[in-house]
Design an enzyme around this catalytic site. Sequence first.
Site, short mmCIF file in Angstrom:
data_model
loop_
_atom_site.label_atom_id
_atom_site.label_comp_id
_atom_site.label_asym_id
_atom_site.label_seq_id
_atom_site.Cartn_x
_atom_site.Cartn_y
_atom_site.Cartn_z
N HIS A 1 2.17 3.41 -9.10
CA HIS A 1 1.94 1.98 -9.32
C HIS A 1 3.09 1.36 -10.11
CE1 HIS A 1 -1.90 2.30 -7.45
NE2 HIS A 1 -2.46 3.01 -8.41
N ASP B 1 0.83 -1.21 0.00
CA ASP B 1 0.00 0.00 0.00
C ASP B 1 0.86 1.26 0.00
OD1 ASP B 1 -2.39 1.38 -0.01
OD2 ASP B 1 -2.60 1.38 2.17
N LEU C 1 11.36 -19.86 -5.10
CA LEU C 1 10.42 -18.98 -4.38
C LEU C 1 9.06 -19.09 -5.06
CD1 LEU C 1 10.05 -16.48 -2.29
CD2 LEU C 1 10.24 -15.07 -4.34
C1 IPE Z 1 -5.35 -2.72 -0.13
O1 IPE Z 1 -5.04 -1.38 -0.29
C2 IPE Z 1 -5.34 -3.41 -1.46
C3 IPE Z 1 -4.04 -3.54 -2.11
C4 IPE Z 1 -2.89 -3.16 -1.64
C5 IPE Z 1 -4.07 -4.17 -3.40
P1 IPE Z 1 -6.19 -0.26 -0.39
O2 IPE Z 1 -5.48 1.04 -0.54
O3 IPE Z 1 -7.15 -0.61 -1.46
O4 IPE Z 1 -6.90 -0.38 1.02
P2 IPE Z 1 -7.86 0.65 1.77
O5 IPE Z 1 -8.93 1.04 0.78
O6 IPE Z 1 -7.04 1.83 2.16
O7 IPE Z 1 -8.38 -0.08 2.96
C1 IPE Z 2 -1.74 0.19 -3.30
O1 IPE Z 2 -1.47 1.55 -3.35
C2 IPE Z 2 -1.93 -0.40 -4.67
C3 IPE Z 2 -3.32 -0.73 -5.00
C4 IPE Z 2 -4.32 -0.69 -4.17
C5 IPE Z 2 -3.59 -1.13 -6.36
P1 IPE Z 2 -2.63 2.62 -3.32
O2 IPE Z 2 -3.02 2.93 -4.72
O3 IPE Z 2 -3.73 2.19 -2.43
O4 IPE Z 2 -1.87 3.85 -2.69
P2 IPE Z 2 -2.47 4.91 -1.64
O5 IPE Z 2 -2.94 4.13 -0.45
O6 IPE Z 2 -3.59 5.63 -2.32
O7 IPE Z 2 -1.30 5.78 -1.33
MG MG Z 3 -4.11 2.45 -0.47
#
Ligand code: IPE
Ligand code: IPE
Ligand code: MG
Length: 243
Positions: free
Chosen positions: A33, A16, A127
């Site tokens: 990303h 995240d 792995l």
């Molecule tokens: C969780 O992250 C999903 C992934 C890392 C793929 P999110 O950014 O979607 O989670 P929330 O919405 O903050 O809980």
């Molecule tokens: C996690 O990073 C990746 C996915 C959920 C696809 P985020 O896109 O949730 O990044 P933040 O949380 O908005 O910074």
């Molecule tokens: Mg996020």
Amino acid sequence: MTFASVVPHHIAIVMDGNGRWASKRFLPRLVGHKKGVDSLRRCAKACESRGVGVLTVFAFSSENWNRPAEEVSGLMNLFAVALGREVPELNADGVRLCFVGERANLSKKVIEGIEQAESATAGNSRLILNVCFNYGGRWDIVQAVAKLADLGQPATEQNLNNAMALAHVPDPDLVIRTGGEQRISNFLLWQSAYSEFFFSDHLWPDFDETALDQAITAFSQRERRFGKTSDQLVAQANNPPLV
Ligand code: IPE
Ligand code: IPE
Ligand code: MG
């Protein structure tokens, strides 16, 4: 106190913080990303060199469809491109790729990429890299229950375990979430019953070898009791069962 074995066999990560990484730099979220893919490559290599056997990462959740259409299509495209680009090196490194999640509503291009990556790396064992894509812990439990119903099997813990999407690996020893949030967001709800949790403030693109080692060190200092008392674990360590 008895400590967990030093290196976790199975590490699972909620990757995240990509969006915030990009926003902090006034860049589009998709750039974050893309950096996230680089971070995953680095993390997989670091896990291999530390003797981790299984790495499971959360790449796209069941709920991420609710993001703006532009971000969702950008993520789908990035995923397909990354699949094509990353597989040869992962394969050379002995990584077996497995994709975990609902495939029904993915594009033909993505499904083909997934199938090719899985078959190209099926013989590897250094792995196991499970990529949870269009995955949700609730989806997994529901699909497992449906599988049992189809097979006419009773709902026992063992049967359900065998029907879960991660039945090919043991439960995660360590679950890491980057990005500073302390929640599970529908990740491995069933499988993390006895995992150790580590929350890192690093945004995923910044999560490097040092950050991974911090998580592994924290894990090695935990006492995993699985419902027992500390005294029982000490007695067990002093009198290991004869094999
Ligand atoms: C969780 O992250 C999903 C992934 C890392 C793929 P999110 O950014 O979607 O989670 P929330 O919405 O903050 O809980
Ligand atoms: C996690 O990073 C990746 C996915 C959920 C696809 P985020 O896109 O949730 O990044 P933040 O949380 O908005 O910074
Ligand atoms: Mg996020």
